[in-house]
Design an enzyme around this catalytic site. Structure first.
Site, mmCIF file in Angstrom:
data_model
loop_
_atom_site.group_PDB
_atom_site.id
_atom_site.type_symbol
_atom_site.label_atom_id
_atom_site.label_comp_id
_atom_site.label_asym_id
_atom_site.label_seq_id
_atom_site.Cartn_x
_atom_site.Cartn_y
_atom_site.Cartn_z
ATOM 1 N N GLU A 231 -9.601 3.304 2.149
ATOM 2 C CA GLU A 231 -9.072 3.478 0.786
ATOM 3 C C GLU A 231 -7.995 2.468 0.434
ATOM 4 O OE1 GLU A 231 -7.883 4.975 3.328
ATOM 5 O OE2 GLU A 231 -5.730 4.792 3.008
ATOM 6 N N LYS B 175 -10.685 12.221 8.459
ATOM 7 C CA LYS B 175 -10.201 11.803 9.777
ATOM 8 C C LYS B 175 -10.185 12.990 10.727
ATOM 9 C CE LYS B 175 -6.950 8.185 8.279
ATOM 10 N NZ LYS B 175 -7.560 7.062 9.009
ATOM 11 N N ARG C 246 -7.733 -0.775 0.810
ATOM 12 C CA ARG C 246 -8.222 -1.983 0.125
ATOM 13 C C ARG C 246 -8.629 -1.671 -1.308
ATOM 14 N NH1 ARG C 246 -12.523 -2.391 4.944
ATOM 15 N NH2 ARG C 246 -10.797 -1.255 5.883
ATOM 16 N N LYS D 75 0.839 -1.201 0.000
ATOM 17 C CA LYS D 75 0.000 0.000 0.000
ATOM 18 C C LYS D 75 0.874 1.251 0.000
ATOM 19 C CE LYS D 75 -3.403 2.460 2.947
ATOM 20 N NZ LYS D 75 -4.273 2.382 4.153
HETATM 21 N N1 BES Z 1 -4.484 4.138 6.951
HETATM 22 C C1 BES Z 1 -5.606 3.814 7.731
HETATM 23 C C2 BES Z 1 -5.295 2.772 8.811
HETATM 24 C C3 BES Z 1 -4.351 3.228 9.889
HETATM 25 C C4 BES Z 1 -4.855 3.707 11.081
HETATM 26 C C5 BES Z 1 -2.997 3.098 9.742
HETATM 27 C C6 BES Z 1 -3.989 4.071 12.085
HETATM 28 C C7 BES Z 1 -2.148 3.480 10.730
HETATM 29 C C8 BES Z 1 -2.652 3.966 11.910
HETATM 30 C C9 BES Z 1 -6.715 3.252 6.850
HETATM 31 O O1 BES Z 1 -6.761 3.761 5.569
HETATM 32 C C10 BES Z 1 -7.999 3.605 7.513
HETATM 33 O O2 BES Z 1 -8.286 4.764 7.612
HETATM 34 N N2 BES Z 1 -8.723 2.607 7.964
HETATM 35 C C11 BES Z 1 -9.954 2.840 8.635
HETATM 36 C C12 BES Z 1 -10.936 1.808 8.168
HETATM 37 C C13 BES Z 1 -12.359 2.099 8.564
HETATM 38 C C14 BES Z 1 -12.862 3.336 7.846
HETATM 39 C C15 BES Z 1 -13.199 0.908 8.223
HETATM 40 C C16 BES Z 1 -9.702 2.730 10.130
HETATM 41 O O3 BES Z 1 -8.885 1.914 10.542
HETATM 42 O O4 BES Z 1 -10.312 3.493 10.867
HETATM 43 ZN ZN ZN Z 2 -5.014 4.481 4.821
HETATM 44 MN MN MN Z 3 -7.879 5.570 5.466
#
Ligand code: BES
Ligand code: ZN
Ligand code: MN
Length: 496
Positions: free
Chosen positions: A347, A275, A349, A263
């Site tokens: 995003e 976020k 996935r 990724k």
């Molecule tokens: N890049 C994030 C995941 C992440 C979170 C990496 C904290 C490192 C530290 C990923 O793209 C994401 O935002 N995932 C969401 C998924 C949710 C919307 C289902 C998450 O983990 O909140």
């Molecule tokens: Zn991410």
């Molecule tokens: Mn994300």
């Protein structure tokens, strides 16, 4: 930074810093180190008998030797019981010792090769990796006082300096250590200094250095290939997306082609599903999977295993804008599956599913993806073990063995068919988020849909790619997680 490594006889220690591993059972034997590289020294004897140096892992003690001894400083490092010595202990002890010597401390390092129950070669490989980890500076953008720890030479002091296996291990350690630092460099770069275009340039430059073939796809090419999921993420950003491919073609191979997919979100704001501000700055590390793949490819190109490997890094920014994908939008992936984008923050996935389809088109017979995919993996596993997901038991076993050899921690997670429910959509083939529970599993199931029957494994490294606390052997910042495991995995596949 690179430095030269070698082996020398015990009595030729002219170094600025001499590292001597001290075993736990030596605490009560003040003469234990006599006859090793440094001249017998009363202060070493005195401290060996004391509680200051009981040989416990993590202990370290620095002593300046008198002028004329040929050694500036001796650092005694505790490594525990000789019969229980591990490569992890060696790696951490050497890294901590070099870091403790500070920026002026250690241009010429000597390490007394005392490997206990470890093979000398394993000791050497771990020590060289530790030395490389120690020299990486996370504060490269400081205008003043940015003084990285410098190592120019590293020599193992041993009674048997002419050992081919030692030389090979040192070389392997150097390649892996440098490649981990290459990945750390990429991850540490802020989003404005490392756009998808910049990431592609770094990949290109690295590939030219080590002799990999690259292919960089732009937006038009992605559209031709039907990569609607990747493009759905990229469209909110003013930065152009890139799909980086680096190929290693083995001189002779058994026909297998391993695809390593990482990724490469250079910054993740969440998109329209924005976020919160707190910790958002950390989202520059959302390309750590891609960096690990590029680091591993760098190592593989130099270690030349007899198996074909393709590194694939889909890269873009996840930004909100008037052109950004909306929650509820439906997009069509390269494989033809339609996806309801319920949350634009899921995003990773989306870009990975098109990269997986692309890997299949390139003829991959084994797929391994690495991604900072979900915050939920930290809830499930804490900050120690990355999550390992796969529908292929043999691949799980091989990756676990590789991670053990690499001193990285991965833990198998479930992917039972019942979890497939999580990503059922009312309007399209699948949706990109599950519900409140099992977030990491829902994400893995999404990817699994695109792997089909090809052996596939997914490592969720969101909890291990960034070290949140300073440790003696590792500063706060990027860890380079995955580089060593992927390199060991490919080396082992080539041997079988
Ligand atoms: N890049 C994030 C995941 C992440 C979170 C990496 C904290 C490192 C530290 C990923 O793209 C994401 O935002 N995932 C969401 C998924 C949710 C919307 C289902 C998450 O983990 O909140
Ligand atoms: Zn991410
Ligand atoms: Mn994300």
């Amino acid at each position: 930074m690179t430095f030269t490594c070698g082996c020398r006889p015990l009595d030729q220690a002219t170094v600025s810093t001499l590292i001597i591993p001290v075993f736990a059972d030596e605490a009560s034997a003040p003469n234990a180190l006599d006859g090793l590289a440094p001249p017998a020294d009363d202060r070493i004897r005195a401290v060996l008998g004391s509680s200051e140096m009981s040989g416990k892992p993590g202990q370290s003690l620095s002593l300046r030797l008198p002028v004329g001894a040929g050694i500036g400083r001796v650092i005694l490092v505790g490594v525990g019981a000789a019969e229980k010595l591990t490569t992890q202990t060696v790696r951490e002890a050497v890294a901590a010792a070099i870091r403790s010597a500070g920026p002026d401390g250690a241009p010429q390092v000597g390490i007394v090769l005392r490997s206990g129950s470890l093979a000398p070669a394993d000791f050497a490989q771990a020590a060289v990796i530790g030395a490389h980890l120690a020299t990486f500076a996370t504060d490269s953008y400081r205008s003043e006082d940015a003084r990285p720890i410098r190592v120019e030479t590293l020599d193992f002091l041993t009674a048997t300096p002419d050992d081919r296996r030692l030389d090979e291990a040192i070389r392997r350690g150097s390649v892996i250590g440098e490649s981990i630092n290459f990945a750390r460099f990429l991850v540490n770069e802020p989003g404005n200094r490392l756009t998808p275009t910049d990431l592609a340039h770094h990949a290109q430059e690295m590939a030219n250095e080590v002799g990999l073939q690259t292919e960089i796809l732009n937006e038009d090419k992605m559209r031709d290939l039907g990569m609607g999921a990747l493009l759905a993420v990229a469209r909110g950003s003013a930065e152009e997306p890139r799909l980086i491919t680096a190929r290693y073609a083995a001189a002779k191979s058994g026909g297998e082609t391993i695809a390593l997919i990482g990724k490469g979100i250079t910054f993740d704001t969440g998109g329209i599903s924005l976020k919160p501000a707190e910790n958002m700055e950390k989202m520059k590390y959302d390309m750590a999977g891609g960096a690990a793949v590029l680091g591993a490819m760098r190592a593989i190109a130099q270690l030349k295993p007899s198996v074909n490997v393709i590194g694939i890094v889909p890269s873009c920014e996840n930004m909100p804008s008037g052109k950004a994908t909306r929650p509820g939008d439906v997009v069509r992936s390269m494989l033809g599956k339609t996806i309801e984008v319920v949350n634009t923050d899921a995003e990773g996935r989306l870009i990975l599913c098109d990269a997986i389809a692309y890997a299949r088109q390139l003829g991959a017979t084994c797929l391994i993806d690495l991604a900072t995919l979900t915050g939920a993996i930290a809830i499930a596993l804490g900050l120690r073990y990355a999550g390992l997901f796969s529908h292929h038991p043999a691949l799980v076993a091989d990756l676990q063995a590789a991670a053990r050899a690499a001193d990285e921690r991965i833990w198998p997670m479930p992917l039972d068919i019942e979890y497939r429910e999580l990503i059922k959509s009312d309007i399209a083939d699948i949706k990109n988020v599950g519900g409140k529970y099992g977030g990491s599993i829902a994400a893995a199931w999404f990817l699994r849909e695109f792997a089909g029957d090809i052996p596939w494994a997914h490592l969720d490294i969101a909890n291990v790619a960034w070290n949140t606390e300073n440790k003696p052997y590792l500063p706060k910042g990027p860890t380079g997680f995955g580089v060593a495991t992927l390199a060991e995995f490919v080396l082992a596949r080539a041997r079988r």
